[in-house]
Scaffold this active site. Structure first.
Site, PDB file in Angstrom:
ATOM      1  CB  SER A  90       0.117  -7.983  -1.359  1.00 48.05           C
ATOM      2  OG  SER A  90      -0.835  -8.779  -0.681  1.00 48.05           O
TER       3      SER A  90
ATOM      4  CD  GLU B 174     -10.205   4.275   0.117  1.00 53.79           C
ATOM      5  OE1 GLU B 174     -10.091   5.503  -0.058  1.00 53.79           O
ATOM      6  OE2 GLU B 174      -9.432   3.444  -0.417  1.00 53.79           O
TER       7      GLU B 174
ATOM      8  CE  LYS C 292      -4.207  -1.802   0.319  1.00 53.26           C
ATOM      9  NZ  LYS C 292      -5.183  -1.638  -0.767  1.00 53.26           N
TER      10      LYS C 292
END
Lengths: 259, 394
Positions: free
Chosen positions: B374, B107, B85
């Site tokens: 990830s 969000e 991210k």
């Protein structure tokens, strides 16, 4: 001629501003919705907007979001709403619009949804999440059916207004301020300049909505627009009176001063 | 072809109030993309702050155990803040800075993107507000504390199902009101154009690094790449540099939750239809009237009813293949990777691992599979421990 266009022409001749009232279909239950729309008309509303409840109403504030939740709890589905409009049409010629999120239309099919609207006597669609860049895929069908696909402009639309407002019929929906629907105490001081600017750029009537909740504001905006739209304040009133048509009728009379 | 879309997918299905901010963003991003200084700054922070490039690790034990293709793990879990991210957040926060914005909103579902955004905002001294479903705030309390520690304000999303989809709605509603001085940092390859393209560009570093490293280590491209898909940013970033290399099989793994034949899943391609969500046209899990259907996955990061529009395009054109993995299979994969390699993957990434575990034994020994890890699994320990406790009590 389309009922919306005809209504604006009629009011223009009489030098009057259109009052457009909104209710969420199915709040508190679909049986009440037809009565409430007729009550709005009796109270002096010139045009009625019927909201189709949607799971993710991006342009709406808490009042209308909650109304949608109540409608879902009452077990509403889109087919019920079309049936309800049909019942209204048997009793009234008031111009009727759907306030409908695009996925509701897209899911039914642009062509199919438009033709169902035509069948029951819907005169226009307000689709808050379908800007000019995306509207052609629906507009081919609404144009052919003589249903107004009402374009929305916002205070930040500026140079986009001319192209957005390039329509043959209906009206232009001017969003009063940035943000979602809901009752507001204050408006941006530039709001009158903005409305005058939109007015200059189109030959169509303009109607202003978002945040307008009392007689004083209805009167204020009547000076700058051909129509004034009240939504959340009506939905709140309907909720607080348990969907009483008589109470709504006098509430609308108070807003339009038609009593 | 319309440039805001991938085939028929994507676009800008948003209120008119957002069109101006989106055009501004599009223009600013185009300029930044072509500015070598911007790229230099981004690369600097990826290397010095995130700790990139993340390793492409040869999983020897797993390879031997499975007895099929060679297994490589792309270690995005080693990034600062624990997941891929941050790659995207740094890009967007640098862009916000360039646009002169002092406030950011975001969000978050599991809280990983929220933590990454709070981190980027702290680094560049910006005011940060994160919208998070009330339900998710309960499930992921630790990440709420982390965001607050970093100086962000966490606002509970109380509407709808009180999860990621509703947090996204709230963030969009807030952005409609504040777009003039606020930058909306979207956490995945979703939302209106230019977000899906921009986020993919900031995440393509995953695929670029993988390609470079595998050529160095093996002298050839992998035969298959496996990545999990919720909104789909890690997969989009991983796949993108390989799109033209048609011999490389690209596999996206969705969450099947309790099973795609139950109502409790988030398998958008298996069970969805085309529709509109969060400003984009894409595949979507919805009911007969087009209302968005509540979805479910054990991993909060995959618990999303839509999917990035580029994935819809890759699915449609069959360039990528999409499969689904259940909660149980994902949890099992967490144990397997932890015990064979000493790497605890996030539950999201474990979906990719689980599918890889299924296909690798059927592949040849000279073939290569890359799994995108990830994110790391620390955040999920609570979920897995309480699951294990439930099993024991049965």
């Amino acid at each position: 001629m389309n009922r919306i266009t005809a209504k604006f022409e009629e009011l223009k001749k009489a030098d009057k501003t259109a009052f457009i009232g909104y209710v969420t279909a199915g709040d508190p239950e679909i049986e009440k919705t037809a009565e409430l729309v007729l009550a709005m008309e009796q109270g002096g509303a010139d045009i009625a907007e019927i909201g189709i409840p949607y799971s993710d109403p991006l342009a709406d504030g808490p009042v209308i979001q909650d109304a949608a939740l109540r409608a879902f709890e009452s077990g509403i589905c889109v087919a019920d709403i079309f049936a309800c409009v049909k019942r209204i049409r048997e009793k009234s010629d008031i111009p009727l619009l759907f306030l409908v999120y695009y996925n509701t239309i897209f899911n039914a099919g642009n062509e199919e949804f438009t033709s169902s609207c035509k069948d029951v006597g819907i005169d226009g669609l307000i689709v808050p999440d379908l800007p000019m860049e995306e509207r052609d895929e629906l507009k081919v069908y609404t144009d052919a059916a003589d249903i107004c696909l009402v374009p929305l402009v916002a205070p930040t639309s500026k140079e986009r207004v001319k192209e957005i407002a390039h329509e043959k019929s209906g009206f232009i929906y001017c969003v009063s301020t940035m943000g979602v629907t809901g009752i507001r105490d204050e408006f941006n001081e530039n709001v009158t300049e903005y409305l005058k600017d939109v007015k200059r750029q189109t030959n169509l009537p303009i109607a202003v909505g978002f945040g307008i909740s009392n007689r004083e504001k209805v009167k204020f905006f009547s000076q700058y627009a051909d129509g004034v739209i009240v939504g959340s304040a009506i939905v709140k009133q309907v909720y607080e009176t348990g969907g009483d048509p008589e109470a709504l009728k006098s509430f609308i009379s108070g807003l339009t001063n038609n009593n | 072809m319309n440039s805001t879309k991938f085939g028929e997918f994507g676009g800008q299905y948003v209120p008119e109030s957002l069109m101006h901010p989106l055009k501004d963003l599009e223009k600013a991003y185009e300029e930044a993309k072509n500015d070598p200084e911007f790229k230099k700054e981004y690369d600097y922070y990826i290397k010095e702050y995130v700790g990139g490039p993340s390793p492409l690790y040869f999983a020897r034990n797993l390879t031997e155990k499975l007895g099929g293709a060679k297994v490589y793990l792309k270690r995005e879990d080693l990034n600062h803040t624990g997941a891929h991210k941050i790659n995207n957040v740094l890009g967007q926060v640098l862009l916000a800075k360039r646009m002169g914005k002092k406030k950011v909103i975001a969000e978050t579902g599991a809280g990983q993107h929220g933590v990454a955004t709070a981190t980027g905002a702290a680094l560049f001294n910006m005011e940060c507000t994160v919208f998070m479903g009330e339900e998710d705030m309960e499930r992921q309390r630790l990440n709420v504390f982390r965001m607050e520690m970093l100086g962000a304000k966490v606002v509970p999303a109380l509407s709808g199902t009180k999860t990621l989809k509703d947090a996204t709605n709230e963030a969009i509603r807030e952005w409609v009101r504040t777009a003039e001085d606020t930058f909306y940092v979207i956490g995945s390859v979703v939302g209106p154009h230019p977000y899906p393209m921009m986020v993919r560009d900031f995440q393509r570093i995953i695929g670029d690094e993988t390609k470079k490293e595998i050529l160095k280590k093996e002298g050839k491209l992998p035969d298959a790449i496996v990545a999990c898909v919720g909104g789909g940013s890690n997969a989009a970033g991983m796949f993108y540099p390989f799109l033209e290399d048609t011999d490389v099989k690209l596999i996206g793994v969705e969450a099947a939750g309790k099973g795609i034949d139950t109502p409790l899943h988030a398998a958008t391609f298996a069970k969805g239809r085309k529709g509109i969500i969060h400003g984009m046209k894409t595949y979507l899990i919805q009911d007969d009237d087009g209302n968005i259907y509540p979805v479910y996955s054990i991993s909060a990061g995959l618990d999303y009813p839509g999917i990035g529009p580029e994935h819809s395009y890759l699915y449609h054109t069959k360039r990528a293949q999409y499969v689904s993995i259940t909660d149980d299979e994902a949890v099992d994969a967490v144990y397997q990777l932890s015990r064979s390699e000493g790497i605890i993957p996030a539950l999201e990434s474990a979906h990719a691992v689980a599918h890889a575990l299924k296909i690798i034994p059927h592949m040849k020994k000279d073939e290569i599979v890359v799994i995108n890890i990830s994110g790391r699994g620390d955040k999920d320990m609570h979920t897995i421990v309480s699951l294990a406790a439930k099993e024991e009590n049965k």
